[in-house]
Write a protein that holds these residues in place. Structure first.
Motif, PDB file in Angstrom:
ATOM      1  N   HIS A 138     182.570 102.566 -15.581  1.00 12.71           N
ATOM      2  CA  HIS A 138     181.681 100.963 -15.546  1.00 12.71           C
ATOM      3  C   HIS A 138     182.017 100.137 -14.346  1.00 12.71           C
ATOM      4  CE1 HIS A 138     180.384 103.256 -19.132  1.00 12.71           C
ATOM      5  NE2 HIS A 138     179.347 102.283 -18.988  1.00 12.71           N
ATOM      6  N   PRO A 140     183.342  96.463 -13.321  1.00 10.31           N
ATOM      7  CA  PRO A 140     183.825  95.608 -14.233  1.00 10.31           C
ATOM      8  C   PRO A 140     183.506  93.926 -13.772  1.00 10.31           C
ATOM      9  CG  PRO A 140     185.138  95.229 -11.722  1.00 10.31           C
ATOM     10  CD  PRO A 140     184.476  96.587 -11.718  1.00 10.31           C
ATOM     11  N   ARG A 497     182.101 106.511 -27.961  1.00 12.40           N
ATOM     12  CA  ARG A 497     183.189 105.079 -27.801  1.00 12.40           C
ATOM     13  C   ARG A 497     183.745 105.244 -28.664  1.00 12.40           C
ATOM     14  NH1 ARG A 497     187.656 103.524 -27.456  1.00 12.40           N
ATOM     15  NH2 ARG A 497     188.515 101.980 -26.695  1.00 12.40           N
ATOM     16  N   ALA A 506     186.074 102.693 -18.645  1.00 17.01           N
ATOM     17  CA  ALA A 506     186.507 101.146 -17.755  1.00 17.01           C
ATOM     18  C   ALA A 506     187.311 101.396 -16.154  1.00 17.01           C
ATOM     19  CB  ALA A 506     187.054 100.343 -18.499  1.00 17.01           C
ATOM     20  N   ASN A 528     190.869 105.341 -18.995  1.00 22.31           N
ATOM     21  CA  ASN A 528     190.687 103.812 -19.905  1.00 22.31           C
ATOM     22  C   ASN A 528     189.862 103.507 -20.454  1.00 22.31           C
ATOM     23  OD1 ASN A 528     193.544 103.359 -19.546  1.00 22.31           O
ATOM     24  ND2 ASN A 528     193.161 101.716 -17.676  1.00 22.31           N
ATOM     25  N   LEU A 530     186.235 102.025 -22.297  1.00 23.99           N
ATOM     26  CA  LEU A 530     185.699 100.900 -22.312  1.00 23.99           C
ATOM     27  C   LEU A 530     186.172 100.050 -23.851  1.00 23.99           C
ATOM     28  CD1 LEU A 530     183.812  99.495 -19.818  1.00 23.99           C
ATOM     29  CD2 LEU A 530     181.819 100.140 -21.609  1.00 23.99           C
ATOM     30  N   SER A 531     186.209  98.868 -23.743  1.00 21.99           N
ATOM     31  CA  SER A 531     186.821  97.906 -25.289  1.00 21.99           C
ATOM     32  C   SER A 531     184.978  98.141 -25.918  1.00 21.99           C
ATOM     33  CB  SER A 531     187.099  96.826 -24.396  1.00 21.99           C
ATOM     34  OG  SER A 531     186.055  95.784 -23.864  1.00 21.99           O
ATOM     35  N   SER A 534     182.747  95.213 -24.384  1.00 24.39           N
ATOM     36  CA  SER A 534     182.250  95.460 -23.555  1.00 24.39           C
ATOM     37  C   SER A 534     181.141  96.854 -23.530  1.00 24.39           C
ATOM     38  CB  SER A 534     183.206  96.300 -22.890  1.00 24.39           C
ATOM     39  OG  SER A 534     184.280  95.244 -22.089  1.00 24.39           O
ATOM     40  N   THR A 538     177.315  95.500 -22.538  1.00 24.96           N
ATOM     41  CA  THR A 538     176.851  96.438 -20.897  1.00 24.96           C
ATOM     42  C   THR A 538     175.453  97.022 -21.391  1.00 24.96           C
ATOM     43  OG1 THR A 538     178.657  97.128 -20.055  1.00 24.96           O
ATOM     44  CG2 THR A 538     177.161  98.066 -19.473  1.00 24.96           C
TER      45      THR A 538
END
Length: 576
Positions: A138, A140, A497, A506, A528, A530-531, A534, A538
Motif C-alpha cells: 500500500h 503511504p 490483517r 505497509a 511491515n 498495515l495498521s 489504515s 483504506t
C-alpha cells in the motif's frame, strides 16, 4: 555503486543451476525468482523465458549462476558456471555460491564489457517469496514533510513486489512435472491448493447466475412506474428501511456481477461486501431466533401499549405545567391556553390511534421480526422507522412550535429593520435603505410590540418540544450510526490483517543476518503489516447516509432562528 540481489529464502537449499529473475537497472537490483537445475538445454530455457515474458509482461531473463555444493567446489563446475555467462550474455553476470554448511555465502559479478575494474559492493537480501507474492503493498497515506521521500521508497519496493506478483505463472510448475525444465521456487514441492476453495469456485457459477436472475427481477420491480407514484415514492424516499434495502441490493449486484475485478482494490471491495452481508444476515438470524423464542414478540407487544400510554400521560402533565406558571414565569395566558389545548387535543387523538391499533400490534411485530432474516441492519432500520412513527406526535409538536417561533423571529427582525429605515431586497438578496411614512411606522410599532410580548410564551413551547425532538433524534442517530458501522466496516480486511498480516503490507524492514569482511552483507527482508486504522481508512465501504456538514455554530443558529433540523438527510433533498 551497491548491487542489491533479492534472493528467495526457499532457494537456499536448491541444487546448483542458473538464476532466473528480473534486472531492475534503475535501482541496480536483481530480483531472483527461481533456480533452473542441471541438466538443461539453453535453447529450451530461452524459449521458456520468452513464453513467460509474453504472458506476464515482465522482462524475465537469466541473471547468473547458483552453486550449492556440500563438498569442495570442483574446478570443472566453476568453469562451466562461468561459461554460462557467455551463452546467456547478461551484464552483470551474478555468481552466488554456498559452500558446505558455512553461514557465509560468496557472491560476485562478472562484467566482461565494462572498463570499471573496481569491485562492486554487493548486498544479498533474503525474502519470503510466498509472502511477497500474496501481499499487496500500500502507498503511504500520510502527507508529512517526508512524504515525497516515502513515496519514492514505496515505488522502489513496488517494483520488487510487482515483479514477484506478476510472475505467478512461473510458480505453477513443481518437481513432479514432466517438463524439460526443473525449477526451484516456493511451490516447487507442490502447488498450493484447497479442495474447499475449488468446490466453492465450482458452486459459485450457478449460484451467481441464480442470484443475478433474482436481482434483475427485483430491480425491474423497483424501477417500475408503480413505485414512482406519489404515496409509494414518498415512502421509499423517507423510510430508512427502504433506503437500506436499496443499499443492500446494490451490494448484491456488485457481488453477483460476472465482471472480473481489475485490481486489488476492487477485489478487496467485493470481499468486504460479501463478508459484511454474510455477518449482517447471520446476526439478523440470531436476532430473529431470539425474538421468536419464549414468546418474546407477545411480551414486547404487551409492553408497547403501556409504554406509549405512559409517554402520552407524561406529555399531558408537561402541557398542564406549561399552561400554568412554569418555573414562576408569567406567560401570556390567552396564547398559553390556546397552544396548550391545541397540543392536548393532538395527544388525545394520538392515544385513540394507539388504542385503535393495539389489537394488530402483535401481528405487526411478528411480521416485522421475520424481516430480520434480511440482516441486522434492516431490522435496526425498521426499529428506527417504528420509533419515528410512535413519536410522530412529538415531531408534529416540534414543527408547530418551530414554525410559530420562526414566524415571530423573522417578523421581529423585519420590523426592526423598519425602525432603522431599512428593508430586505428580495431580488438582490441584500438590505437596502428605504423611507417609511408615519402610518407605516405606527403600524410597525404596534406589530413589533405584540410580537415581542408574545415571543416568551412561544419560545417556551418551542424550547420544550425542541428538546423532546432532539432526544428522539439522538436515539435514531445512534441506531443509524450502528447501521452505518456494519455497512461500512471492512470486516474481511480486518480479519485478513488479524490472521495473515503480511497480505496487507505497509512497507518492509531489514534485519542484519551476517556481516563479515570480504563477504556480502546478508539482510532479511520482513514485511511491515498495515495498521488497523489504515486498514479501515483504506478499505472502508461507502454508505447511503449523507450526514449534514453543518458545524455546531450553524446548528445553534438554526435552533435559535427556529429552522427545522433534519439530521438524517439524503442527497438531492432540500431543507425547509
Amino acid at each position: 555503486m551497491v548491487l542489491k540481489v533479492f534472493f528467495p529464502s526457499c532457494c537456499s537449499s536448491a541444487e546448483s543451476g542458473i538464476l532466473i529473475g528480473r534486472w531492475i537497472s534503475e535501482q541496480n537490483s536483481a530480483v531472483i525468482l527461481a533456480v533452473v537445475h542441471f541438466p538443461f538445454i539453453p535453447v529450451q530455457v530461452k524459449q521458456y523465458l520468452s513464453e513467460v515474458q509474453r504472458v506476464t509482461k515482465v522482462s524475465v531473463s537469466v541473471l547468473g549462476s547458483w552453486s550449492n555444493s556440500k563438498q569442495e567446489k570442483e574446478e570443472s563446475l566453476s568453469e562451466f558456471l562461468e561459461d554460462l555467462g557467455t551463452i546467456f550474455s547478461h551484464e552483470p553476470w551474478i555468481q552466488i555460491s554456498k559452500e558446505g554448511d558455512s553461514k557465509f555465502w560468496s557472491c560476485s559479478t562478472l562484467q566482461k564489457h565494462s572498463n570499471n575494474s573496481k569491485e562492486e559492493e554487493i548486498i544479498l537480501v533474503y525474502y519470503d517469496q510466498r509472502k511477497v507474492m500474496l501481499s499487496h503493498l500500500h502507498p503511504p497515506l500520510d502527507t508529512a514533510t517526508f512524504a515525497d521521500h516515502k513515496a519514492d521508497d514505496a515505488s522502489k519496493l513496488s517494483a520488487i513486489f510487482n515483479t514477484v506478483a506478476k510472475s505467478k505463472i512461473l510458480f505453477m510448475t513443481d518437481r513432479y512435472d514432466d517438463g524439460p525444465i526443473k525449477l526451484t521456487h516456493w511451490q516447487s514441492d507442490g502447488v498450493e491448493a484447497s479442495i474447499i476453495v475449488e468446490l466453492m469456485k465450482q458452486a459459485s457459477v450457478p449460484a451467481c447466475m441464480l442470484l443475478t436472475f433474482l436481482l434483475s427481477l427485483v430491480s425491474g420491480i423497483c424501477r417500475s412506474r408503480v413505485l414512482k407514484f406519489w404515496p409509494l415514492s414518498f415512502l421509499w424516499s423517507k423510510l430508512s428501511t427502504c433506503e437500506q434495502l436499496g443499499h443492500r441490493l446494490q451490494h448484491l449486484q456488485v457481488i453477483s456481477s460476472n465482471k472480473k475485478a481489475q485490481n486489488q482494490t476492487q477485489l478487496m471491495r467485493k470481499a468486504n461486501i460479501f463478508v459484511s452481508l454474510l455477518i449482517d444476515v447471520a446476526l439478523g438470524i440470531l436476532l430473529m431466533s431470539w425474538l421468536y423464542r419464549k414468546n418474546r414478540i407477545g411480551h414486547l407487544a404487551d409492553t408497547l401499549i403501556p409504554v406509549a400510554d405512559h409517554v402520552a400521560e407524561e406529555l399531558q402533565d408537561l402541557l398542564q405545567w406549561l399552561m400554568g406558571a412554569p418555573a414562576g414565569l408569567k406567560m401570556n395566558r390567552a396564547l398559553d391556553q390556546v397552544l396548550g389545548r391545541f397540543f392536548l387535543y393532538h395527544i388525545h387523538l394520538w392515544i385513540g390511534y394507539i388504542h385503535l391499533m393495539s389489537p394488530f400490534i402483535e401481528m405487526i411485530l411478528w411480521y416485522v421480526g421475520l424481516s430480520a432474516c434480511l440482516g441486522l441492519t434492516v431490522a435496526l432500520c425498521i426499529l428506527s422507522d417504528i420509533i419515528a412513527l410512535l413519536t410522530f406526535h412529538i415531531y408534529c409538536f416540534y414543527v408547530y412550535g418551530a414554525r410559530l417561533y420562526c414566524l415571530k423571529i423573522y417578523g421581529l427582525s423585519s420590523l426592526w429593520r423598519l425602525f432603522r429605515g431599512k428593508k430586505w431586497n428580495v431580488l438582490r438578496q441584500r438590505v437596502d435603505s428605504c423611507s417609511y411614512d408615519l402610518d407605516q411606522l405606527f403600524i410597525g410599532t404596534l406589530l413589533f410590540t405584540i410580537l415581542l410580548f408574545l415571543l416568551p410564551t412561544t419560545a417556551l413551547y418551542y424550547l420544550v418540544f425542541t428538546l423532546l425532538r432532539l432526544l428522539v433524534v439522538i436515539v435514531q442517530g445512534l441506531i443509524h450510526l450502528l447501521v452505518d458501522l456494519i455497512d461500512s466496516l471492512p470486516l474481511y480486511s480486518i480479519i485478513l490483517r488479524l490472521c495473515r498480516p503480511y497480505r496487507l503490507a505497509a512497507g518492509v524492514k531489514f534485519r542484519v543476518l551476517e556481516q563479515q569482511d570480504g563477504k556480502p552483507l546478508r539482510l532479511l527482508m520482513q514485511i511491515n503489516p498495515l495498521s488497523y486504522g489504515s486498514v479501515v481508512q483504506t478499505y472502508r465501504l461507502p454508505t447511503y447516509s449523507c450526514y449534514p456538514k453543518d458545524s455546531w455554530t450553524s446548528l445553534c443558529k438554526k435552533l435559535f432562528l427556529g429552522e427545522l433540523i433534519y439530521p438524517w438527510k439524503h442527497k438531492g433533498e432540500k431543507q425547509d
